[in-house]
Design a protein around this motif. Sequence first.
Motif, mmCIF file in Angstrom:
data_model
loop_
_atom_site.group_PDB
_atom_site.id
_atom_site.type_symbol
_atom_site.label_atom_id
_atom_site.label_comp_id
_atom_site.label_asym_id
_atom_site.label_seq_id
_atom_site.Cartn_x
_atom_site.Cartn_y
_atom_site.Cartn_z
ATOM 1 N N GLN A 1 -34.158 5.888 -38.101
ATOM 2 C CA GLN A 1 -35.075 7.001 -38.239
ATOM 3 C C GLN A 1 -36.166 6.835 -37.175
ATOM 4 O O GLN A 1 -36.809 5.786 -37.107
ATOM 5 N N VAL A 2 -36.325 7.857 -36.338
ATOM 6 C CA VAL A 2 -37.216 7.748 -35.193
ATOM 7 C C VAL A 2 -38.153 8.952 -35.125
ATOM 8 O O VAL A 2 -37.906 9.985 -35.751
ATOM 9 N N LYS A 3 -39.233 8.778 -34.360
ATOM 10 C CA LYS A 3 -40.061 9.938 -34.048
ATOM 11 C C LYS A 3 -40.063 10.132 -32.530
ATOM 12 O O LYS A 3 -40.056 9.169 -31.750
ATOM 13 N N VAL A 4 -40.051 11.381 -32.139
ATOM 14 C CA VAL A 4 -39.948 11.762 -30.733
ATOM 15 C C VAL A 4 -41.311 11.651 -30.060
ATOM 16 O O VAL A 4 -42.338 12.044 -30.632
ATOM 17 N N LEU A 5 -41.304 11.135 -28.820
ATOM 18 C CA LEU A 5 -42.539 10.967 -28.065
ATOM 19 C C LEU A 5 -42.554 11.769 -26.770
ATOM 20 O O LEU A 5 -43.623 12.149 -26.278
ATOM 21 N N GLY A 6 -41.385 12.013 -26.196
ATOM 22 C CA GLY A 6 -41.315 12.730 -24.923
ATOM 23 C C GLY A 6 -39.882 12.881 -24.478
ATOM 24 O O GLY A 6 -38.943 12.547 -25.210
ATOM 25 N N VAL A 7 -39.700 13.371 -23.255
ATOM 26 C CA VAL A 7 -38.339 13.578 -22.737
ATOM 27 C C VAL A 7 -38.352 13.569 -21.214
ATOM 28 O O VAL A 7 -39.300 14.041 -20.575
ATOM 29 N N MET A 8 -37.290 12.997 -20.643
ATOM 30 C CA MET A 8 -37.031 13.064 -19.208
ATOM 31 C C MET A 8 -35.806 13.933 -18.988
ATOM 32 O O MET A 8 -34.916 13.999 -19.835
ATOM 33 N N ALA A 9 -35.760 14.583 -17.829
ATOM 34 C CA ALA A 9 -34.622 15.456 -17.514
ATOM 35 C C ALA A 9 -33.846 14.877 -16.344
ATOM 36 O O ALA A 9 -34.166 15.132 -15.176
ATOM 37 N N LEU A 10 -32.842 14.065 -16.661
ATOM 38 C CA LEU A 10 -31.981 13.500 -15.622
ATOM 39 C C LEU A 10 -31.018 14.577 -15.144
ATOM 40 O O LEU A 10 -30.454 15.328 -15.934
ATOM 41 N N LEU A 11 -30.845 14.668 -13.832
ATOM 42 C CA LEU A 11 -29.854 15.567 -13.247
ATOM 43 C C LEU A 11 -28.677 14.711 -12.810
ATOM 44 O O LEU A 11 -28.724 14.045 -11.773
ATOM 45 N N ASP A 12 -27.646 14.705 -13.628
ATOM 46 C CA ASP A 12 -26.512 13.800 -13.452
ATOM 47 C C ASP A 12 -25.298 14.588 -12.978
ATOM 48 O O ASP A 12 -24.681 15.327 -13.733
ATOM 49 N N GLU A 13 -25.000 14.429 -11.678
ATOM 50 C CA GLU A 13 -23.844 15.097 -11.078
ATOM 51 C C GLU A 13 -23.885 16.608 -11.338
ATOM 52 O O GLU A 13 -22.882 17.230 -11.709
ATOM 53 N N GLY A 14 -25.079 17.178 -11.175
ATOM 54 C CA GLY A 14 -25.232 18.615 -11.282
ATOM 55 C C GLY A 14 -25.436 19.143 -12.684
ATOM 56 O O GLY A 14 -25.502 20.366 -12.882
ATOM 57 N N GLU A 15 -25.553 18.270 -13.674
ATOM 58 C CA GLU A 15 -25.731 18.688 -15.057
ATOM 59 C C GLU A 15 -27.080 18.206 -15.589
ATOM 60 O O GLU A 15 -27.580 17.154 -15.185
ATOM 61 N N THR A 16 -27.633 18.983 -16.520
ATOM 62 C CA THR A 16 -28.860 18.553 -17.204
ATOM 63 C C THR A 16 -28.506 17.535 -18.278
ATOM 64 O O THR A 16 -27.685 17.804 -19.151
ATOM 65 N N ASP A 17 -29.107 16.370 -18.195
ATOM 66 C CA ASP A 17 -28.824 15.286 -19.137
ATOM 67 C C ASP A 17 -30.165 14.783 -19.682
ATOM 68 O O ASP A 17 -30.739 13.825 -19.176
ATOM 69 N N TRP A 18 -30.654 15.458 -20.712
ATOM 70 C CA TRP A 18 -31.954 15.114 -21.287
ATOM 71 C C TRP A 18 -31.946 13.699 -21.868
ATOM 72 O O TRP A 18 -30.961 13.269 -22.463
ATOM 73 N N LYS A 19 -33.062 13.008 -21.705
ATOM 74 C CA LYS A 19 -33.247 11.669 -22.272
ATOM 75 C C LYS A 19 -34.506 11.680 -23.147
ATOM 76 O O LYS A 19 -35.633 11.634 -22.646
ATOM 77 N N ILE A 20 -34.290 11.782 -24.440
ATOM 78 C CA ILE A 20 -35.401 11.779 -25.381
ATOM 79 C C ILE A 20 -35.975 10.362 -25.486
ATOM 80 O O ILE A 20 -35.229 9.388 -25.606
ATOM 81 N N ILE A 21 -37.284 10.243 -25.419
ATOM 82 C CA ILE A 21 -37.969 8.965 -25.625
ATOM 83 C C ILE A 21 -38.469 8.956 -27.068
ATOM 84 O O ILE A 21 -39.200 9.868 -27.489
ATOM 85 N N ALA A 22 -38.080 7.945 -27.827
ATOM 86 C CA ALA A 22 -38.429 7.898 -29.254
ATOM 87 C C ALA A 22 -38.678 6.462 -29.685
ATOM 88 O O ALA A 22 -38.343 5.511 -28.965
#
Length: 318
Positions: free
Chosen positions: A169-190
């Motif tokens: 069980q986690v709480k969200v703190l932020g997010v990074m938006a990785l662009l991986d081989e032309g795709e959006t690959d969100w990385k939630i920081i929690a």
Amino acid sequence: MLQTISIARNRLSHIANAISQREFSSITPRMSSGYTTRKIGQANTLDYRIYIEKDGVPVSPFHDIPLFANEQETILNMIVEVPRWTNAKLEISKEEVLNPIKQDTKKGKLRYVRNCFPHHGYIHNYGALPQTWEDPNFEHPDTRAAGDNDPLDVCEIGWQVSYPGEVKQVKVLGVMALLDEGETDWKIIAIDVRDPLAPKLNDIEDVEKYLPGLLRATNEWFRIYKMPDGKPENHFAFSGECKNKKYAMEVVKETSEAWKKLIGGKTDPKDISLVNTTLKDQTGYTSASELNIPEGQDLPPAPIDSSIDKWFFLAGAN
């Protein structure tokens, strides 16, 4: 000072070795909300699978586990795929019935993340948010790239090393938006809500205050981790900036809505298995008694080639 750094690195190496993928069979899983794991085969083999169970009944970590863990929708469930400081690239199998965790492959060979100096394997407990989906048919207006067809990724930054298949069980703190081989690959920081620092971390600026350097290291790791395998450096949207909690929760809700359309039959799933054992009114519902899920096995992990321990020194790691 150099001696101090050397001692610290030696200690880190000993800790990393102790909790490496070789040792996970001896760890007793911590119970979390009634979820446990059922392991099939040996870790570090093509046949290895980790099924998730709720009170002994097999469930899909993609579809059955609720996204939110409380009524206020401030605490989220997270499925750990890869524990911190390990190398095996474990992930939820979208295509298989009940979406067990398995080790990813490339050209028939098991995939391992390389050690990019000064990091050892994954630098966070890495996993996914259930009941989310990054829709490959939707181009996000802020990143100008479509989703990567996976559940939403999570980097859990607490101090405790997890195990594959743990439901945190986690709480969200932020997010990074990785662009991986032309795709959006969100990385939630929690962060795990049980972590001693959790009460102090409520938004992304708190991470830099209490864990200085962590976000910078996270950015660096995602940029370079594929380079030892001959791939180019990854890039981020927003010039690498980690967006705040408010923005991150908007991403969570967007991907949750995309999953609802997927499980509701409004989006073509293509190769994604929608089989679930709890969503009686949705596509793919099947009674667990009708599924032929093998019995669990307590097998020691297969050995890992020593080359996985190699450290790579990369020019992009600045």
